[in-house]
Enzyme design. Sequence first.
Site, PDB file in Angstrom:
ATOM      1  CG  HIS A 232      41.321  46.233  37.934  1.00 47.65           C
ATOM      2  ND1 HIS A 232      41.730  47.021  36.881  1.00 47.65           N
ATOM      3  CD2 HIS A 232      42.407  46.058  38.726  1.00 47.65           C
ATOM      4  CE1 HIS A 232      43.007  47.305  37.023  1.00 47.65           C
ATOM      5  NE2 HIS A 232      43.445  46.749  38.142  1.00 47.65           N
TER       6      HIS A 232
ATOM      7  CG  HIS B 137      44.028  45.071  43.065  1.00 47.29           C
ATOM      8  ND1 HIS B 137      44.955  44.216  42.524  1.00 47.29           N
ATOM      9  CD2 HIS B 137      44.034  46.173  42.269  1.00 47.29           C
ATOM     10  CE1 HIS B 137      45.506  44.775  41.463  1.00 47.29           C
ATOM     11  NE2 HIS B 137      44.972  45.975  41.282  1.00 47.29           N
TER      12      HIS B 137
HETATM   13  P1  5GP Z   1      46.596  47.416  38.268  1.00 43.24           P
HETATM   14  O1  5GP Z   1      48.081  47.603  38.415  1.00 43.24           O
HETATM   15  O2  5GP Z   1      46.101  47.917  36.921  1.00 43.24           O
HETATM   16  O3  5GP Z   1      45.803  47.949  39.415  1.00 43.24           O
HETATM   17  O4  5GP Z   1      46.365  45.855  38.337  1.00 43.24           O
HETATM   18  C1  5GP Z   1      46.443  45.020  37.238  1.00 43.24           C
HETATM   19  C2  5GP Z   1      46.566  43.611  37.762  1.00 43.24           C
HETATM   20  O5  5GP Z   1      46.273  42.719  36.714  1.00 43.24           O
HETATM   21  C3  5GP Z   1      47.981  43.260  38.272  1.00 43.24           C
HETATM   22  O6  5GP Z   1      47.904  42.919  39.645  1.00 43.24           O
HETATM   23  C4  5GP Z   1      48.395  42.079  37.388  1.00 43.24           C
HETATM   24  O7  5GP Z   1      49.081  41.077  38.099  1.00 43.24           O
HETATM   25  C5  5GP Z   1      47.079  41.568  36.840  1.00 43.24           C
HETATM   26  N1  5GP Z   1      47.162  40.969  35.512  1.00 43.24           N
HETATM   27  C6  5GP Z   1      47.894  41.410  34.461  1.00 43.24           C
HETATM   28  N2  5GP Z   1      47.692  40.620  33.394  1.00 43.24           N
HETATM   29  C7  5GP Z   1      46.836  39.653  33.787  1.00 43.24           C
HETATM   30  C8  5GP Z   1      46.250  38.524  33.128  1.00 43.24           C
HETATM   31  O8  5GP Z   1      46.493  38.247  31.941  1.00 43.24           O
HETATM   32  N3  5GP Z   1      45.409  37.745  33.858  1.00 43.24           N
HETATM   33  C9  5GP Z   1      45.131  38.015  35.170  1.00 43.24           C
HETATM   34  N4  5GP Z   1      44.303  37.182  35.790  1.00 43.24           N
HETATM   35  N5  5GP Z   1      45.662  39.070  35.818  1.00 43.24           N
HETATM   36  C10 5GP Z   1      46.491  39.875  35.138  1.00 43.24           C
END
Ligand code: 5GP
Length: 131
Positions: free
Chosen positions: A97, A99
Amino acid sequence: MCIFCKIIQGEIPSYKIYEDENTLAILDISQATIGHTLVLPKKHYENILEIPTNEYLNVMNTVQKITKKEKETLLVQGFNILNNCNEIAGQTIMHFHIHILPRYENDDLKIQFKNHEKDYDLKKIQEAILK
Ligand code: 5GP
Ligand code: ZN
């Protein structure tokens, strides 16, 4: 099934911003800044190393659409576009993903590159990358 696959399947609710055949954009549950959005491919790929180029381009196409939309509707002044690849880089959900982090004057988001003061041998680094 990973949490984003569950969101894509509709098993977990989310706030959708955009959807097409290949990608989905949702609000991050934890808004680092107002409008913080995640763009994901509908198919599960773990990270940037695994996702095929055409799918990656689909995601980036959606990223650009969202930035243009948020620029108009949220009066955003700029963006940071970010991907965390693997746990060491802060990836917590192992479904690729991007951001989108809208930036506003006086927001409290800090993205820092800390090692600018060090004197690196760029030639050696270039050679190490290209070998
Ligand atoms: P990463 O740390 O993997 O780059 O980002 C994961 C993101 O997913 C985090 O910013 C976190 O806040 C978001 N996230 C985690 N669980 C959920 C969820 O159930 N729904 C949504 N919309 N975002 C989530
Ligand atoms: Zn997944």
